[in-house]
Design an enzyme around this catalytic site. Structure first.
Site, PDB file in Angstrom:
ATOM      1  N   SER A  81       7.482 -70.567 -22.826  1.00 16.34           N
ATOM      2  CA  SER A  81       7.619 -69.280 -22.139  1.00 16.34           C
ATOM      3  C   SER A  81       9.046 -68.756 -22.152  1.00 16.34           C
ATOM      4  CB  SER A  81       7.132 -69.407 -20.690  1.00 16.34           C
ATOM      5  OG  SER A  81       7.851 -70.416 -20.013  1.00 16.34           O
ATOM      6  N   ASP A 246       9.126 -64.896  -9.990  1.00 10.14           N
ATOM      7  CA  ASP A 246       8.311 -66.081  -9.724  1.00 10.14           C
ATOM      8  C   ASP A 246       9.152 -67.272  -9.288  1.00 10.14           C
ATOM      9  OD1 ASP A 246       9.469 -67.053 -12.078  1.00 10.14           O
ATOM     10  OD2 ASP A 246       7.737 -66.508 -13.306  1.00 10.14           O
ATOM     11  N   HIS A 249      10.800 -68.717 -13.802  1.00 18.68           N
ATOM     12  CA  HIS A 249      11.314 -68.196 -15.061  1.00 18.68           C
ATOM     13  C   HIS A 249      12.583 -67.375 -14.809  1.00 18.68           C
ATOM     14  CE1 HIS A 249       7.064 -68.935 -16.363  1.00 18.68           C
ATOM     15  NE2 HIS A 249       7.726 -69.410 -17.393  1.00 18.68           N
TER      16      HIS A 249
END
Length: 349
Positions: A81, A246, A249
């Site tokens: 990610s 979040d 990240h």
């Protein structure tokens, strides 16, 4: 843990990866389980404010630069990610877009960006990603950037297995003719929900894997950059500024910080960075046994390690560099790309 101790552990992990050994424990199983429970609690909030969407940034950057009779440089992102850019809203905020824009400015050439990174991926997904990258021999990238490792730690993948998959990916890409830069495992000890003493264990595991990744990558002809500052000291000091919604990240500013650390090495690998390759003693650069260089890099974010001498008194040697970072600006538009990259695919969330 001292750099010498970390170097010994990294050598053991890398040797196990090279010779097919089993997993080497980074900490006691019970302690690791507690760390993972805390990290997974943090990851439950992934996607809040972002809906798990990953902006697609594939395309052509630096269209103002024209080089007669020379095609655009090709940059490909692989990994998890972090490489995909999860956590931001605009394509121009992803690390791939930032690196493509920065590379085009330094090289004064257009750059085609292609991203095959997959959010949630562990190192065993690199085989699939590399196959996508090399599917068309006519479109082999000039340079590949791999960011991987955090999910290996949280999913308890044996570090020897993790390094084995990464080394194989680097070897395949280098054999195909691409330069490779690996952003090593970030420091999971800075995830806010991980508390002491588990924070120390998470940091220890992350840095040990990062050092072992460096040994495996350099052995295959790639370069590494420590991404400790992706979730490292700067994030720990400024979590509200550098973490995304979040709290796991990176934010747009966080990705810019990471891209700023990786860009000099990407440019140097292609021979366009305006600095001498020789070590600068004033910046504590120099030639070291590869395991020692890997351990030092894991402790200092933004540090580059590349192969130097194949043999020495203590095995292979590497050059440790602390390059001057260049601020990376977000492209002025949503994405500066003017056309889809040939064969581009959207990374699935």
């Amino acid at each position: 843990m001292t750099s010498m101790s970390r170097a010994r552990v990294a050598r053991r992990i890398a040797a196990g990866a090279a010779y097919g050994g089993g997993g080497i424990g980074l900490a006691g199983a019970a302690a690791v389980g507690l760390v993972l429970a805390e990290v997974h609690m943090a990851r439950r909030h992934v996607g809040n404010g972002t809906s798990g969407r990953v902006p697609v940034a594939d395309g052509l950057y630096g269209t103002t630069y024209t080089v007669p009779d020379e095609p655009p440089l090709r940059l490909t992102m692989l990994g998890d990610s972090t490489a995909a850019g999860q956590g931001v809203h605009r394509a121009g905020q992803t690390p791939g877009a930032l690196l493509a824009s920065g590379l085009s400015a330094v090289a004064e050439r257009p750059v085609v960006l292609h991203n095959v990174a997959l959010p949630g991926a562990t190192s065993d997904d690199l085989d699939r990603q590399v196959a996508l990258v090399l599917a068309n021999p006519a479109l082999v990238p000039d340079i590949c950037v791999i960011m991987i490792g955090a999910n290996d730690v949280t999913h308890r993948m044996p570090p020897t297995r993790s390094v084995r998959h990464l080394s194989a990916a680097v070897r395949r890409l280098r054999t195909a003719g691409a330069e490779v830069v690996v952003g090593t495992c970030p420091d999971l000890g800075t995830v806010e929900r991980v508390q002491q003493p588990l924070r120390w264990l998470a940091r220890r595991s992350s840095r040990q894997l990062a050092a072992a990744q460096t040994i495996g990558t350099v052995a295959q002809g790639g370069r590494t950059v420590s991404l400790g500052d992706l979730l490292g000291p700067e994030f720990e000091a400024n979590p509200r500024e550098l973490f995304g919604p979040d709290n796991y990240h990176p934010s747009a500013e966080g990705y810019a910080t990471a891209a700023m650390a990786v860009l000099p090495t990407v440019c140097a690998a292609l021979g366009v960075w305006p600095e001498e390759e020789r070590p600068d003693v004033s910046r504590r650069e120099g030639f070291l046994p590869v395991a020692r260089a890997a351990a030092e890099a894991a402790s200092e974010a933004g540090t580059e390690v590349t192969a130097a001498m194949p043999t020495g008194p203590r095995g292979p040697w590497a050059l440790l560099k602390r390059r001057r970072r260049r601020r990376v600006q977000e492209p002025e538009t949503e994405t500066e790309a003017t056309q889809a990259a040939p064969g581009s695919r959207k990374a699935s969330a």
